[in-house]
Design a protein around this motif. Structure first.
Motif, short mmCIF file in Angstrom:
data_model
loop_
_atom_site.label_atom_id
_atom_site.label_comp_id
_atom_site.label_asym_id
_atom_site.label_seq_id
_atom_site.Cartn_x
_atom_site.Cartn_y
_atom_site.Cartn_z
N TYR A 60 1.04 -1.32 0.05
CA TYR A 60 0.10 0.07 -0.04
C TYR A 60 0.89 1.22 0.02
O TYR A 60 0.57 2.10 -0.64
CB TYR A 60 -0.92 -0.11 1.21
N ARG A 61 1.94 1.27 0.70
CA ARG A 61 2.68 2.65 0.96
C ARG A 61 3.32 2.55 -0.39
O ARG A 61 3.37 3.94 -0.74
CB ARG A 61 3.93 2.17 1.90
N LYS A 89 2.41 2.22 -3.29
CA LYS A 89 1.02 2.66 -4.31
C LYS A 89 0.80 4.05 -3.87
O LYS A 89 0.76 4.93 -4.89
CB LYS A 89 -0.18 1.94 -3.94
N ALA A 90 0.77 4.35 -2.47
CA ALA A 90 0.46 5.84 -2.00
C ALA A 90 1.53 6.57 -2.62
O ALA A 90 1.52 7.63 -3.17
CB ALA A 90 0.52 5.84 -0.58
N LYS A 119 -6.33 9.18 -3.91
CA LYS A 119 -5.91 7.78 -3.71
C LYS A 119 -4.74 7.54 -2.70
O LYS A 119 -4.77 6.40 -2.05
CB LYS A 119 -5.62 7.32 -5.44
N TYR A 174 -4.42 4.97 0.29
CA TYR A 174 -3.27 3.77 0.54
C TYR A 174 -2.68 4.16 1.83
O TYR A 174 -2.33 3.20 2.62
CB TYR A 174 -2.55 3.76 -0.59
N GLN A 199 -4.73 2.85 4.60
CA GLN A 199 -4.31 1.45 4.64
C GLN A 199 -3.20 0.88 5.21
O GLN A 199 -3.09 0.05 6.10
CB GLN A 199 -4.61 0.74 3.47
N THR A 200 -2.02 1.71 4.87
CA THR A 200 -0.74 1.20 5.34
C THR A 200 -0.78 1.64 6.98
O THR A 200 0.00 0.63 7.64
CB THR A 200 0.51 2.33 4.70
N GLU A 209 -10.42 1.56 -1.91
CA GLU A 209 -10.80 2.08 -2.95
C GLU A 209 -12.30 2.48 -3.25
O GLU A 209 -12.57 3.33 -3.84
CB GLU A 209 -10.46 1.09 -4.37
#
Lengths: 305, 305, 305, 305
Positions: free
Chosen positions: A163-164, A166-167, D166, D170, D173-174, D183
């Protein structure tokens, strides 16, 4: 030389108990924490190894200087460093602080994730597949090992939980650093990080950087001297996460570590060194590996300073 | 060698017009912006100089690694580095960001003001006067120049306007890093920064650091090899303000600059280099001086990488 | 009313055991942690009190909105707010983060030390003594208590240990926010913070802010309506350290607390409230005092929202 | 009353020329920058309007306190505020600074994107569609307008370009703040932000928050009194981006603005106010709208302070 390396592995074996396996993806927890291996490859291409030198592990961040080298070849120095800086940041490798900074470029370098993700945008290739294959082929060439490939389980694990990264990708897109579809670069990054190597491979890679870009065995110029100097310089100031400064003091060699437990070290004009020890210290560097290379640097008088 | 140096001074003279004199204290504005000088001192103690190599200027931040060396001798490595870290911070030299950080030590190093002010607390001496005199004497010994002294006008100017350093001092006291009367350390700092040197002096100092702590002329060990390695390593990662990374790439030598226009560079095993050029770039480094040493490093193949 | 207040003191007495006396200066540790008092003064000037309502304590940060009011009178709204902003900062009261920010003004307000120290520069007076006396006289007038004076021991204690405030002062001077001799403003600040009040005094002060600047007993206009609105607004968004937001949700009244244990609250159009309880929560607010005023707001339906 | 509102629209019309339409998504650039409208709805449900009061615009961030209200109903106060704080942060609405902070919760609130995205995780519903529909229905009920729906073009535009949101998703979420598929929450957020309203709708919504949660026309309790107090308090300290403090000083009413040009204001016990003016100031608030409501607050003596 071999017996000296073996003695050093034995001597530093005890430190493996003090480190911890990387836990951010489940696959990395499957490594054996007591592993410790070392390999050196001198500027004539002669190799010595000891310990768990044939144990494959994922290359992780050790790939960062290598992707940078290919980016410099595929594009050019000016284009790359107009986007990514070369200054140490004082921040963790996955920091997003640079995005809050008016001078974004000065707060990034190719050894932290923000900069590393950006390097992929300089790799030639008509699609993701070709880009990844060109990187894989380049790493094979640097290591002289045509059998290198990536670990599918680690790759899938990264993909599911990254996730990180992606961020960071979306922040790069927000900031206009990367215009194209960021998802594909992140995917390449996960694959590249999952390439399996041994410390013998890392020693071979290091020998080319020690030998100003020329393969000591074949005499083939793999990267220009200037590019190998760039990589060595950036590894010196930024390569060992947030203990790069202490590593310069205690070891004094351009080096890059990865959370897979690998360390790539370069003794310019002398040798390349590959280390494997998956139990990490709190900065994310191989704990016993760092101790071992400290001994090696002292014993062989390798420090640049 | 001398003619090569002279050619390099001529070639890079043009860059002096692009820089700016340090303006934070009025006295520094009195320098001549077109000055450019270089001096080298090799590991046999042989010296070559060119340009404005006899022009005195204030040592400013170039004193930082020297005070560190004396602190390491007067105290010991562990005590010093328990208080001050060795990691590059990514922040300006006068940053106070470290005070907002839970891990203060990791956000400081002896090349930024917060760390440098702390090094004074490790200098022996029964009072301010003795502490300053011991530092002055140490710099005289490193440079082999017993006539070095400080510029009283610059010192007074610093004293009157150095609000930022006073603030840093009180923050160090708030944080419990320095317990004793901080005002005296700030005063010593202003005096030390005002020591007048030439680039010939800096070259001599550099030759000792290049020669693992031993004076190449006399054979006298001035500092232990380990201490000279520490200084060289920290100058590499943190010595050139916020362009230390770029300097490693382009020059590849442990170096420390000051806003007085000086640069001290070390080519380990080869030579010490002193540069003077008071017109600074935006990072606070001598602009023409940086260009000159880049040429010198390339010409003499000095880069460590 | 009085019996209701007494019931509330009894009910919330238990919370005093959960808080801690301010420890940053030794003098404040001499307070009795189980003290709890409350006083209200309505817009007719009628007063009710309960608990330790006659116990004097140092006003500390509760003085901040009062110094602001005098600064607004002595200077003018535009001049004051051109230097100090009015936005909540999200940072601790003694933060120096604003100095790292390009938009300094937006990162300060008169309720944090950086902003509060700046307000003193707008107070008229030919010297320090006159400036302090004008502030003391103004607080006497607001409270209707001509006997207020400062606690000499607390003042001396602040003076000896107030390194952080000295640092902030020099940073203000470095930033060019305050040109004049900063030491004198810091000294005034230490004296003002040491003014002794009771919660009866705070209730009287609050009644004037509740009554749009007019003393409800005498009908005298002490501050313009606009100024009292400014003070109430800033106390709402920034008055209770880093729990101003939670305090707005749970109490809903413009308020200012101090580490001496005092809380000044304003129920516009209704009453002023003074609280004393030196055992503090981790944000620096009176713990039992906050609980008490939460009950009081609910019971008397005082929340503005 | 109506003629007073009309006079205020005329008087403040000139300010529309000084603002700028939101440009981050192309669709918002299609608004007419000279539009200015106002509507009030008192606690008897009587409505007065003037100017462009029937012009629909997207609700954008004005939805944030409304989603919070539904989250508080669907879940409960403790659960919501265990994850999201209520303190003003001093940072931009799309800041990611909180992720660098050890005390994440204290650096977030429901009025900034990080906090707002988190509120969606407390909305009941078996899937995205049901969650969005429940929010839409809730906004319809608050506004008494069953015809409200979202603008599909704006929604698509947000979806295509909302990289920053977005990234924030994320990062949440991290950080483990949101476990489920982020999402879908981002998609709901884009849809909710695109709901079309008029300033008449906002006035109706405001009248319920002014009337402690009860619809003044029907007497129906839409939200508990406590929840309306929470929303009003948070809008006061955090509702107007980084000029919430100045807005408290100059207007003194709980308010929330959006980049679509809307402002929702609440005069507790008196009225709700809706404003529309798409030309924004540099903080992202309707420029002419802010001027208009400042006049309105002064004229009707609405300031809480």
């Amino acid at each position: 030389m071999k017996s000296m390396l073996e003695k050093m592995v034995s001597k530093n074996q005890k430190w493996t108990a003090d480190g911890h396996l990387a836990s951010y993806i489940p696959e990395l927890m499957k490594a054996c924490p007591s592993h410790l291996g070392v390999s050196i490859c001198d500027c004539e291409g002669v190799k010595f190894s000891a310990g768990d030198c044939n144990q494959p592990f994922t290359i992780q961040s050790v790939a960062k200087p290598l992707v940078l080298l290919l980016a410099l070849s595929d594009s050019d120095e000016k284009s790359v460093f107009d986007k990514i800086g070369v200054e140490p940041t004082g921040m963790p490798f996955n920091s997003i602080d640079c995005f809050a900074n008016p001078d974004f470029r000065r707060k990034t370098n190719p050894m932290i994730n923000v900069g590393a993700l950006t390097t992929y945008s300089f790799i030639n290739g008509k699609d993701d597949k070709e880009r990844f294959n060109r990187i894989l082929h380049f790493v094979q060439k640097l290591s002289g090992n045509p059998n290198l490939t990536y670990d599918h389980n680690v790759y899938m694990s990264e993909r599911e939980t990254g996730y990180r990264n992606k961020a960071i990708g979306y922040l790069l897109q927000t900031a206009g650093i990367i215009d194209e579809n960021i998802e594909s670069f992140i995917d390449i990054h996960f694959k590249v990080s999952s390439i399996n190597v041994t410390c013998r491979d890392l020693a071979s890679i290091g020998s080319i950087l020690a030998n100003r870009g020329v393969n000591p065995l074949t005499g083939e110029s793999i990267v220009p001297k200037r590019h190998s100097q760039i990589a060595n310089a950036i590894m010196t100031t930024c390569g060992m996460y947030n203990s790069s400064g202490a590593f310069a003091v205690d070891v004094g060699l351009p080096s890059k570590s990865g959370v897979g437990g690998g360390i790539l070290s370069v003794a310019p004009g002398k040798m390349g060194i590959g280390i494997y020890g998956p139990a990490l210290d709190e900065d994310g560097n191989s704990l016993a590996g760092t101790k071992l290379i400290e001994d090696l640097s002292r014993e062989l008088n390798l420090s640049l300073y």
